[in-house]
Motif scaffolding. Structure first.
Motif, PDB file in Angstrom:
ATOM      1  N   VAL A 174      52.749  31.559  59.590  1.00 24.29           N
ATOM      2  CA  VAL A 174      52.144  30.486  58.799  1.00 24.29           C
ATOM      3  C   VAL A 174      50.956  31.045  58.018  1.00 24.29           C
ATOM      4  O   VAL A 174      50.211  31.865  58.538  1.00 24.29           O
ATOM      5  CB  VAL A 174      51.646  29.360  59.733  1.00 24.29           C
ATOM      6  CG1 VAL A 174      50.970  28.264  58.942  1.00 24.29           C
ATOM      7  CG2 VAL A 174      52.788  28.811  60.543  1.00 24.29           C
ATOM      8  N   SER A 175      50.773  30.600  56.796  1.00 23.30           N
ATOM      9  CA  SER A 175      49.656  31.102  56.006  1.00 23.30           C
ATOM     10  C   SER A 175      48.347  30.699  56.667  1.00 23.30           C
ATOM     11  O   SER A 175      48.222  29.628  57.242  1.00 23.30           O
ATOM     12  CB  SER A 175      49.711  30.534  54.588  1.00 23.30           C
ATOM     13  OG  SER A 175      48.487  29.931  54.253  1.00 23.30           O
ATOM     14  N   SER A 176      47.379  31.580  56.551  1.00 20.17           N
ATOM     15  CA  SER A 176      46.148  31.361  57.311  1.00 20.17           C
ATOM     16  C   SER A 176      45.460  30.079  56.878  1.00 20.17           C
ATOM     17  O   SER A 176      44.782  29.441  57.653  1.00 20.17           O
ATOM     18  CB  SER A 176      45.215  32.538  57.142  1.00 20.17           C
ATOM     19  OG  SER A 176      44.667  32.512  55.857  1.00 20.17           O
ATOM     20  N   HIS A 177      45.664  29.660  55.652  1.00 22.44           N
ATOM     21  CA  HIS A 177      45.017  28.436  55.228  1.00 22.44           C
ATOM     22  C   HIS A 177      45.563  27.248  56.002  1.00 22.44           C
ATOM     23  O   HIS A 177      44.828  26.355  56.408  1.00 22.44           O
ATOM     24  CB  HIS A 177      45.191  28.235  53.725  1.00 22.44           C
ATOM     25  CG  HIS A 177      44.635  29.377  52.934  1.00 22.44           C
ATOM     26  ND1 HIS A 177      44.929  29.604  51.628  1.00 22.44           N
ATOM     27  CD2 HIS A 177      43.797  30.368  53.299  1.00 22.44           C
ATOM     28  CE1 HIS A 177      44.298  30.678  51.200  1.00 22.44           C
ATOM     29  NE2 HIS A 177      43.606  31.166  52.209  1.00 22.44           N
ATOM     30  N   TRP A 178      46.873  27.271  56.236  1.00 25.71           N
ATOM     31  CA  TRP A 178      47.453  26.200  57.043  1.00 25.71           C
ATOM     32  C   TRP A 178      47.063  26.330  58.508  1.00 25.71           C
ATOM     33  O   TRP A 178      46.946  25.349  59.215  1.00 25.71           O
ATOM     34  CB  TRP A 178      48.973  26.175  56.902  1.00 25.71           C
ATOM     35  CG  TRP A 178      49.380  25.467  55.652  1.00 25.71           C
ATOM     36  CD1 TRP A 178      49.886  26.028  54.522  1.00 25.71           C
ATOM     37  CD2 TRP A 178      49.270  24.056  55.398  1.00 25.71           C
ATOM     38  NE1 TRP A 178      50.099  25.060  53.573  1.00 25.71           N
ATOM     39  CE2 TRP A 178      49.738  23.840  54.080  1.00 25.71           C
ATOM     40  CE3 TRP A 178      48.822  22.962  56.146  1.00 25.71           C
ATOM     41  CZ2 TRP A 178      49.779  22.581  53.490  1.00 25.71           C
ATOM     42  CZ3 TRP A 178      48.863  21.704  55.559  1.00 25.71           C
ATOM     43  CH2 TRP A 178      49.329  21.516  54.259  1.00 25.71           C
ATOM     44  N   GLN A 179      46.885  27.588  58.936  1.00 23.60           N
ATOM     45  CA  GLN A 179      46.444  27.796  60.330  1.00 23.60           C
ATOM     46  C   GLN A 179      45.180  27.023  60.599  1.00 23.60           C
ATOM     47  O   GLN A 179      45.035  26.346  61.605  1.00 23.60           O
ATOM     48  CB  GLN A 179      46.126  29.270  60.589  1.00 23.60           C
ATOM     49  CG  GLN A 179      47.298  30.172  60.752  1.00 23.60           C
ATOM     50  CD  GLN A 179      46.832  31.601  60.995  1.00 23.60           C
ATOM     51  OE1 GLN A 179      45.793  31.836  61.594  1.00 23.60           O
ATOM     52  NE2 GLN A 179      47.613  32.551  60.540  1.00 23.60           N
ATOM     53  N   VAL A 180      44.238  27.174  59.637  1.00 25.90           N
ATOM     54  CA  VAL A 180      42.931  26.572  59.845  1.00 25.90           C
ATOM     55  C   VAL A 180      43.055  25.047  59.910  1.00 25.90           C
ATOM     56  O   VAL A 180      42.482  24.399  60.767  1.00 25.90           O
ATOM     57  CB  VAL A 180      41.967  27.020  58.727  1.00 25.90           C
ATOM     58  CG1 VAL A 180      40.586  26.490  58.974  1.00 25.90           C
ATOM     59  CG2 VAL A 180      41.932  28.535  58.653  1.00 25.90           C
ATOM     60  N   VAL A 181      43.862  24.497  59.009  1.00 23.69           N
ATOM     61  CA  VAL A 181      44.056  23.043  59.017  1.00 23.69           C
ATOM     62  C   VAL A 181      44.710  22.599  60.324  1.00 23.69           C
ATOM     63  O   VAL A 181      44.253  21.660  60.992  1.00 23.69           O
ATOM     64  CB  VAL A 181      44.935  22.599  57.830  1.00 23.69           C
ATOM     65  CG1 VAL A 181      45.172  21.097  57.884  1.00 23.69           C
ATOM     66  CG2 VAL A 181      44.291  22.980  56.516  1.00 23.69           C
TER      67      VAL A 181
END
Ligand SMILES: Nc1ncnc2c1ncn2[C@@H]1O[C@H](COP(=O)(O)OP(=O)(O)OP(=O)(O)O)[C@@H](O)[C@H]1O
Ligand SMILES: Nc1ncnc2c1ncn2[C@@H]1O[C@H](COP(=O)(O)OP(=O)(O)OP(=O)(O)O)[C@@H](O)[C@H]1O
Ligand SMILES: O[C@@H]1[C@@H](O)[C@H](O)OC[C@H]1O
Ligand SMILES: [Mg+2]
Ligand SMILES: [Mg+2]
Lengths: 321, 497, 301, 321
Positions: free
Chosen positions: A293-300
């Motif tokens: 998963v892209s890290s931006h989605w990880q954070v969300v």
């Protein structure tokens, strides 16, 4: 009294009413989902990896749990991890003794914990501020000791951090061992019960003759000591003790504690819960890497899962005042 | 001297500039049961805190069985066999009953581990002694109601036989049955040589159960009499300096001027649908055994508790149920049960505690009118005779009874149409009690309707136009002034038992 | 499809055997990583026709050795044939060695820890020599004397410290008349760099140059502009990210060194493919990338 | 009553007994010391710089103070700074309107605050966990919106962040203005009263007819809004809105609040105190640079001063239970 008539449904409701349960449910759902989503997830190797990755946060969180149950908070654990690692490495290097190195790391952690305890019980400094001060000081001292450059640290520490007994990582085994010990201490010893009493109602505890100051010293000392052990494991795992080690761990550790159902207002908290909390956080990290998963989605998603895990519990419990 | 259990010699104590105990002397023999009476703020709790080691006197000395007492903490007192059951509930909610009973002195077995079995076993005996024989010692204390928690504290104090037992208003949250059990226990302990100091505001209780009664007034011991040689009137005179007891002043109700009507109101748990009407100026007492549903009814109708069904009309206004702010805006206020947990704002001054419900009226476009607030709260504090240095004082520095009066002032200052009082005189001294009755009467005379829950029959008779009785969550009867007799009320209260 | 993209320099060798899977792992906490990811994407496309798949695995936005280790362990657990990653910390060696033992080779890019490991190749910049390179550049700009303010990311971060000391040690040896102010820690925050430049200038009105070793050089440049010192005080830092290069054009930033991130990512991935094909380790196991120094006059190599 | 007889000594004791005083003393000592230690310290320019440096932390801390007085905590402020900055920049860029850009930034902050409020008051999620979740989500959304690349942001935002009125930085002026407003709100308005009452004893406040839920929504909304303003100022100062902006600010902000004498247990807190707290922290940073304190000592000293500032107060006050 109807206490004993409907034992099993009562036990069931009781179980459902606990925060640990909602974290356990989220954890389970995630495991089931991951088992379908990625063929490698449910391999022994991967599961043990997750366990090892959770172990440091979990071990440090065990001490933090006691601190929070006693109505304190220890923000310094992240820095103390770094300070202890560095102290252990330098002691081992200068004396050439593995034992002294390990003693040095644990000693540094214990000292930091005692320092926090003194600030709190003797100087009456609010633990949030006291340990925030220590956070900065401990890291500063670690920097001064090393000049900012990592020191290599192997030997016994490596065994702690990277060793395996059969296939089980030593640090994971240690986590389970310590969790069992702490469960025992919290529920079955005088010291453990005093911790709950001190956090629940310090004034009443004092009036009942409990030495609340001693109890506070104890929990901060333990928290420092375990942060020291955490530093040892991390540095051993990396074969290197950097003064920067453990930076930012305090938030992960506290999040694991609270995910696990310990109340910041003191008096309530569970050891199995904190282990579940730490496992959940490690599992999330692993899942993202496995799923790519892209890290931006990880954070969300990470934020969402944290809210979800506690939200289930909150909605069901209703308002507290 | 030698065969005194406790000698208090010239004990003096100040908080800041205010001296609250002025050289108190008191001696107690082994096995004696001594009643300690006095107005709110007289210094009773402070004196007992000193005797038990949780406070230190400024001047004076104490002896226990002839031995000089030098107590540095309550731990020292406990080790010497002095057990103090505090006025404020001091149970630890997250621990079990047994752990509370052995709090701080848990029984340990092998290797320092807590011996749960042994603790449970010995707890059972202590629980039986206070009338809680059915209670499972492993129950978590949080789930128990205040009265049971109070009994657990008493069990904690007597699980190891003390030399001196201090009970600070132990009966204020107990039912009469529970209180009777407690007095049996006290008599047994006394027979075994335990000395007991017993603080209460219920004079009948003191007269019936104590050997001697001493009265503290403004920090000075003003009388020390054998219980059989004194009476209520004398005691009141010692306490307040004059002899006044409130008596029924007649009804202020305006029959037919319907002000409140409650229809089919129930909550989501154990309340059965309630219908109840009040006229202007009518004072209705709610009576019932513990758990009867009085608190639940009041909280539901006030909007504090979620409603399952029903409607409430006050004046001509239908209340939006489940929302306290609108209830207050529509002229309903409540003095809740449990001063410390639900009554006071502990870091706030007396003034701000009193004005908390009247902020609407005391502000203009959202900005507080400070001068008005100051003068009005001051007036209310004066008229309720709240004992304090000034209204800017932090409320927790006041004695318990005076804190209760401040919460009372808060509810009254709104000039509500319906005033809900849940056990409003808990921990309030006789003098203040009759002042509160007086005020209730005056408010009723101005047209306010009042619902008072009370566990004390004398209180019901002193103020109520009507007595509504609850049993197990159900409204089982309503008695007019003429129909009200002790027997009739109690009979109704036991309807569903 | 099998022509090399711009910026890539290693050609793939033909695959006559089984399909291969390469895990490419990097972080994503600031714009620096964008060309890195682009390099990896380009390699993915390029290697498609060579029967090798490249999966980009995001290690998140928190740069720690633990994240690298967790990534490597997961890649081994998932049976990848090779790994390309960014082990910028001491302490990642063990995981790399364990991967090698399990038969999964690793190539390191960008930066690696100071302790040797069983990786087959490192492509990247040497922090110390990049620092030295910038030291020489700054000394020349300053005419060999004057005050140089130093702002570093985190005091304990190895790469930051290497870049910092590379410059400082070079200057104190070669240009003793350059006086160092600081270093101060800005925790990679541009706004802290801004304040620190302001304060440095207050205490040192004769400040000539500012060296930012890690995150947030543009904050320092912005402060120079707000102090109206453009042309008098210059800022030097790392990485050709858009917020930094903007100040080259306006003159506050006098030098920006990069790490050829696209090329590193692409070349490393193709080299891994080649290694999986022929099993030959590269002749040199370290390929240092010289920084491209960007100034107002364009790129100096 | 003796209220008026000893007015001045009583006022003096009262003043001494406040936490703000001990922070003010440390601040004063530091100022005196610095005036001797460095000739540039006591110049108008430097003092204004310190003020500007304190302003963002101080402004965001004003909202946090209200949250903490109401017995909440808002860990999300750092991320909300980033999210708001990015939203404002993107809106300004796409619409070409300065007003909409500013509205976008403030709107994003407000939305995040309302989200926290709903999690707390409707889903009954403990604010520590709820805002920890939002911390992660807000950061993630900011990353997704920008793809991780900073967006340039100038125009009116620059004026807020870097502009000066005469010589006074706009953000500093704004800080004083807002501090005065918040002081007024906290001490003189009905809403302020509700906030203190809610934090002091939520159950009692509710029974007294105070709308505690509305009060909680209000404080979280304000905190979000001010974080939005903080984001605007920071991005304006740098002319660039990065999704990473504000990372780690939550600890600085909370430290300023607690340094200023606000109790984490709710019900107590002071607006002048939090401004002093923020100034102290900014002054420390300035002092390090001006004095050229050797690098690693900076970190140690920061911890020491924090402990000292609160320690004076703690020793004098004695134990709390
Ligand atoms: N911690 C304290 N600080 C300051 N003043 C106090 C404190 N505790 C009690 N006081 C004051 O001391 C006086 C005596 O209080 P105390 O609690 O002993 O009264 P009491 O006789 O027990 O009253 P009550 O019947 O209401 O419980 C009161 O005026 C009270 O305001
Ligand atoms: N039989 C019961 N079933 C469920 N809950 C009960 C029962 N009895 C008591 N309770 C709980 O105990 C608490 C107090 O009970 P309630 O309001 O009925 O008592 P009350 O008549 O006001 O008497 P008191 O306040 O003296 O206990 C309530 O929170 C109620 O939910
Ligand atoms: O070298 C890189 C540094 O310049 C950038 O700021 O962050 C990632 C690092 O690896
Ligand atoms: Mg009392
Ligand atoms: Mg009741």
């Amino acid at each position: 009294m109807t206490e004993n008539t409907h034992k099993s449904p009562a036990m069931f409701t009781n179980l459902l009413a606990r925060r640990e349960t909602s974290v356990a449910i989220i954890l389970l759902l995630l495991i089931i989902f991951m088992s379908f989503a990625n063929e490698f997830f449910f391999t022994q190797r991967n599961l043990l990896n997750i366990g090892r990755q959770a172990s440091v946060v979990a071990i440090v969180a065990l001490g933090q749990t006691l601190v929070i149950i006693a109505r304190g908070i220890d923000l310094s654990v992240g820095s103390v991890i770094g300070l202890s690692a560095v102290t252990g490495a330098i002691v081992a290097e200068t004396t050439g003794s593995q034992i002294l190195g390990i003693g040095g790391a644990l000693g540094a952690g214990l000292t930091a914990g005692m320092f926090n305890a003194i600030l709190y019980t003797r100087l009456h400094i609010n633990p949030f501020i006291a340990t925030l001060g220590t956070l900065s000081m401990a890291r500063g001292i670690a920097l001064l000791m090393t000049g900012g450059i990592p020191v290599s640290f192997s030997g016994w520490a490596s065994w702690l951090g990277a060793g395996r007994i059969a296939t089980v990582p030593v640090s994971l085994a240690l986590m389970f061992l310590l969790a069992a010990l702490f469960y025992f201490v919290a529920t079955r010893t005088r010291a453990g019960r005093n911790i709950y009493a001190t956090g629940d109602n310090p004034t009443a505890a004092r009036l009942a003759g409990i030495d609340v100051d001693k109890t506070r010293v104890l929990v901060f000392a333990i928290s420092g000591l375990l942060a020291g052990l955490g530093g040892l494991i991390l540095a051993g795992n990396l074969n290197s003790a950097s003064p920067d080690l453990g930076r930012g761990y305090e938030l992960d550790v506290i999040a694991a504690v609270i995910l696990g159902g310990t109340a910041l207002s003191g008096g309530r908290g569970s050891i199995p819960g904190v282990i579940l909390g730490a496992l959940l956080m490690a599992l999330l990290g692993n899942a993202f890497v496995l799923l790519g998963v892209s890290s931006h989605w990880q954070v969300v998603t990470k934020g969402l899962v944290i809210i979800l895990a506690v939200g289930i519990d909150g909605v069901q419990r209703g308002r507290e005042d | 001297m030698k065969n005194h259990r406790l000698d208090i010699n010239g004990v003096t104590k100040s908080f800041g500039p205010v001296e609250v105990l002025h050289g108190v002397n008191l001696s107690i023999e082994p096995g004696a049961v001594v009643g300690l009476l006095g107005e709110n703020g007289a210094g009773k709790s402070t004196l007992m805190n000193i005797v038990s080691g949780s406070l230190r006197q400024d001047l004076g000395s104490m002896r226990l069985d002839g031995q000089e007492l030098d107590l540095r903490s309550s731990r020292d007192g406990i080790d010497l066999g002095i057990r103090f059951v505090h006025q404020e509930l001091s149970t630890i909610g997250s621990l079990s009953v047994a752990e509370n009973i052995f709090l701080g002195d848990y029984l340990a077995g092998k290797g320092g581990l807590i011996d749960r079995k042994q603790m449970a076993k010995r707890s059972k005996a202590a629980l039986a002694a206070v009338g809680l024989e059915g209670l499972n010692p492993n129950t978590i204390v949080d789930t128990l109601r205040p009265g049971q928690q109070q009994l657990i504290e008493i069990a904690k104090a007597v699980v190891v036989q003390p030399r001196l037992l201090i009970l600070d208003e132990p009966t204020s949250s107990l039912t009469s049955v529970e209180a009777a059990k407690l007095f049996d226990l006290v008599r047994n302990l006394s027979r075994d040589g335990v000395s007991v100091i017993f603080i209460t505001h219920k004079l009948e209780e003191a007269l019936a159960n104590c050997d001697r009664i001493v009265v503290l007034r403004d920090g000075t011991l003003v009388s020390d009499e054998a219980a059989v040689e004194t009476d209520k009137a004398r005691l009141i005179h010692h306490m307040v300096g004059k002899s006044s007891v409130f008596e029924w002043k007649g009804s202020a109700a305006k029959p037919g001027a319907r002000q409140v009507s409650i229809r089919g109101l129930r909550d989501k748990s154990h309340l059965k649908p309630v219908d109840l009407d009040l006229d202007e100026g009518e004072v209705v007492a709610l009576f019932g055994l513990v758990g009867a549903g009085r608190t639940e009814l009041m909280e539901t109708l006030f909007g504090f508790r979620k409603t399952a069904a029903g409607e409430v009309i006050v004046g001509n206004q239908k209340l939006r149920l489940g929302h306290v702010p609108t209830s207050v805006r529509n002229g309903v206020t409540m003095v809740p049960e449990g001063r410390k947990t639900r009554g006071i704002l502990p870091s706030h001054s007396v003034e701000r505690n009193i004005s908390a419900s009247s902020l609407d009226r005391l502000s203009h476009l959202g900005v507080m009118r400070s001068a008005t607030e100051r003068s009005q709260t001051h007036d209310f504090a004066q008229s309720l005779r709240i004992k304090m240095e000034n209204t800017q004082q932090v409320i927790t520095r006041l004695s318990g009874g005076n804190q209760q009066k401040a919460v009372f002032a808060r509810a009254v200052m709104v000039a509500p149409r319906l005033l809900l009082l849940d056990e409003p005189t808990h921990g309030v001294d006789v003098g203040a009690k009759s002042e509160i009755y007086e005020i209730i009467h005056e408010l009723a005379a101005k047209g306010m309707s009042v619902i008072v829950s009370s566990s004390e029959l004398p209180e019901v008779f002193a103020i109520a136009d009507r007595c509504v009785v609850f049993s197990q969550g159900e409204l089982v009867g309503s008695l007019t002034r003429d129909e009200m007799t002790e027997d009739e009320i109690l009979n109704l209260a036991f309807t569903n038992h | 499809n099998d022509t090399l993209p711009d910026g890539g320099s290693v050609e793939a060798i033909a695959n006559n055997g089984e399909a291969q899977r390469i895990a490419f792992m990097a972080f994503q906490n600031n714009p620096f990583w964008i060309p890195v990811i682009e390099g990896a994407k380009a390699a993915t496309k390029y290697l498609e026709s060579y029967n090798t798949t490249v999966d980009y695995i995001d290690l998140g936005d928190n740069l720690t050795p633990e994240a690298v280790i967790a990534g490597i362990e997961a890649a081994v657990a998932q049976g990848y044939d090779g790994i390309v990653t960014v082990p910028i910390f001491d302490g990642t060696e063990r995981a790399i060695n364990e991967a090698a033992e399990a038969g999964v080779p690793t190539i390191n890019i960008i930066a690696e820890g100071s302790v040797p490991s069983d990786r087959i190749l490192f492509i990247g910049q040497n922090g110390t020599s990049a620092g030295r390179q910038l030291g020489a550049f700054m000394a020349e700009k300053m005419g060999g004397e004057g005050k140089l303010g130093v702002i570093t990311g985190y005091f304990g971060a190895v790469q930051h410290t290497a870049r910092m000391n590379g410059a400082i040690d070079y200057l104190s040896a070669e240009y003793p008349d350059v006086k160092i102010i600081g270093p101060f820690e800005n925790q990679d925050r541009a706004e802290l760099a801004y304040s620190q430049v302001q304060d440095m200038y207050t205490a040192n009105p004769d400040l000539k140059m500012i060296y930012v070793t890690a995150g947030g050089p543009f904050g320092a440049a912005r402060a120079v502009r707000d102090l109206e010192l453009t042309g008098k005080v210059g800022v030097v830092g790392f990485d050709h990210t858009p917020d930094n290069t903007a100040y080259i054009e306006t003159g506050e930033m006098v030098g920006l060194i990069d790490q050829a991130p696209f090329q590193q990512a692409f070349d490393a991935t193709v080299t891994m493919h080649n290694y999986l094909m022929n099993g030959e380790t590269p002749a040199e196991d370290i390929m240092y990338v010289e920084g491209n120094l960007l100034t107002a006059d364009g790129i100096q190599k």
